[in-house]
Design an enzyme around this catalytic site. Structure first.
Site, mmCIF file in Angstrom:
data_model
loop_
_atom_site.group_PDB
_atom_site.id
_atom_site.type_symbol
_atom_site.label_atom_id
_atom_site.label_comp_id
_atom_site.label_asym_id
_atom_site.label_seq_id
_atom_site.Cartn_x
_atom_site.Cartn_y
_atom_site.Cartn_z
ATOM 1 N N TYR A 39 0.828 -1.204 0.000
ATOM 2 C CA TYR A 39 0.000 0.000 0.000
ATOM 3 C C TYR A 39 0.863 1.257 0.000
ATOM 4 O O TYR A 39 0.656 2.174 -0.808
ATOM 5 C CB TYR A 39 -0.917 -0.022 1.220
ATOM 6 C CG TYR A 39 -1.828 1.172 1.339
ATOM 7 C CD1 TYR A 39 -2.920 1.327 0.482
ATOM 8 C CD2 TYR A 39 -1.615 2.143 2.309
ATOM 9 C CE1 TYR A 39 -3.773 2.417 0.595
ATOM 10 C CE2 TYR A 39 -2.453 3.238 2.433
ATOM 11 C CZ TYR A 39 -3.528 3.373 1.572
ATOM 12 O OH TYR A 39 -4.362 4.458 1.686
ATOM 13 N N SER A 44 2.610 1.895 -3.306
ATOM 14 C CA SER A 44 1.700 2.377 -4.349
ATOM 15 C C SER A 44 1.360 3.847 -4.139
ATOM 16 O O SER A 44 1.293 4.630 -5.104
ATOM 17 C CB SER A 44 0.426 1.532 -4.369
ATOM 18 O OG SER A 44 -0.373 1.728 -3.213
ATOM 19 N N LYS A 45 1.167 4.257 -2.887
ATOM 20 C CA LYS A 45 0.783 5.637 -2.615
ATOM 21 C C LYS A 45 1.969 6.593 -2.756
ATOM 22 O O LYS A 45 1.800 7.747 -3.178
ATOM 23 C CB LYS A 45 0.164 5.747 -1.226
ATOM 24 C CG LYS A 45 -1.182 5.027 -1.101
ATOM 25 C CD LYS A 45 -2.200 5.560 -2.097
ATOM 26 C CE LYS A 45 -3.588 4.975 -1.873
ATOM 27 N NZ LYS A 45 -4.595 5.536 -2.792
#
Length: 262
Positions: free
Chosen positions: A156, A159-160
């Site tokens: 996560y 990806s951010k």
């Protein structure tokens, strides 16, 4: 300061529930024609009913941000029927994860495909329309995890963090066309996906202790930022990521200010 988005067309991905739904509502209240994209037909039907009750103009399209053909079909339909796309809010995302040594390739790939590549695909699709208009606003969902990642959140967080970098590149590429591109980094906002406000009391207290304002964020806190960034008032803001986390870890021990002196 009165923000008025009347006449603007705004696409919101992942608009079916949670933060995305509130973002869509807020843009509608500010006068925008909102095009809601989501992967769940039932959620889109619910949006259509709500928009009809309130007399808000808009469209709903079934769209998976991992599917280029679906994205391009939706964007082409909006352009043909509404004639313009002024605002894109890339809200759709997931938050699955594991520690790296236990990471399944599918989990890693899904985070990148939806959270990062999905943003790229949506941007790629709307750019020609915005360039033709000579104006546009692109708003990309990053996360506080792009600033300080969490244990078990490698997929996560990566990806951010990628979303923040992509945002800067796009801002540079699109600046000559009067298109601004910014990212936003929500902090702890209770949703059906994270269940922050449903956790045991002591765990909630530990999480709230990280926040300068020491309260859960709300979807409307995010929406308020986005309608500003989409407005004419934010025309000189681009290539940045705005932290909307209630001052998470703005100081090393923010909880000290919320406790009586000893």
């Amino acid at each position: 300061m009165l923000i008025d988005l009347t006449g603007k067309v705004a696409i919101v991905t992942g608009a079916g529930r949670g933060i995305g739904r509130e973002i869509a509502r807020r843009f509608a209240r500010e006068g925008a024609t909102v095009v809601a994209l989501d992967i769940r037909k039932a959620w889109l039907e619910d949006i259509a009913a709500e928009w009809d009750r309130n007399g808000w103009p808009g469209q709903q399209h079934l769209c998976d941000v991992t599917e280029r053909d679906m994205i391009e079909t939706a964007v082409r339909t909006v352009d043909e029927q509404l004639g313009r796309i002024d605002i894109l809010v890339n809200n759709a995302g997931i938050a699955s994860g594991a520690r790296v040594e236990d990471m399944d390739d599918a989990v890693w790939g899904m985070n990148l495909d939806i959270n990062l590549s999905g943003v790229m695909r949506m941007c790629r699709a709307v750019i020609p329309v915005m360039k033709r208009q000579g104006a546009g606003r692109i708003l990309n969902a990053a996360s506080f995890a792009a600033i300080i990642p969490s244990i078990g959140g490698a997929a996560y967080s990566a990806s951010k963090a990628g979303v923040e970098s992509l945002t800067r590149v796009l801002a540079g590429e699109l600046g000559p066309h009067n298109i601004t591109v910014n990212a936003y980094a929500p902090g702890m906002i209770p949703t059906e996906m994270n269940h922050f406000a449903e956790r045991p009391g002591p765990e909630q207290e530990r999480l709230l202790d990280t926040l300068t304002l020491r309260r859960w964020g709300t979807p409307d806190d995010v929406a308020s930022l986005l309608v500003f960034l989409a407005s004419d008032f934010a025309g000189y803001i681009t290539g940045t990521m705005v932290d909307v986390s209630g001052g998470k870890f703005a100081t090393q021990m923010p909880w000290v200010a919320h406790r009586p002196p000893t």
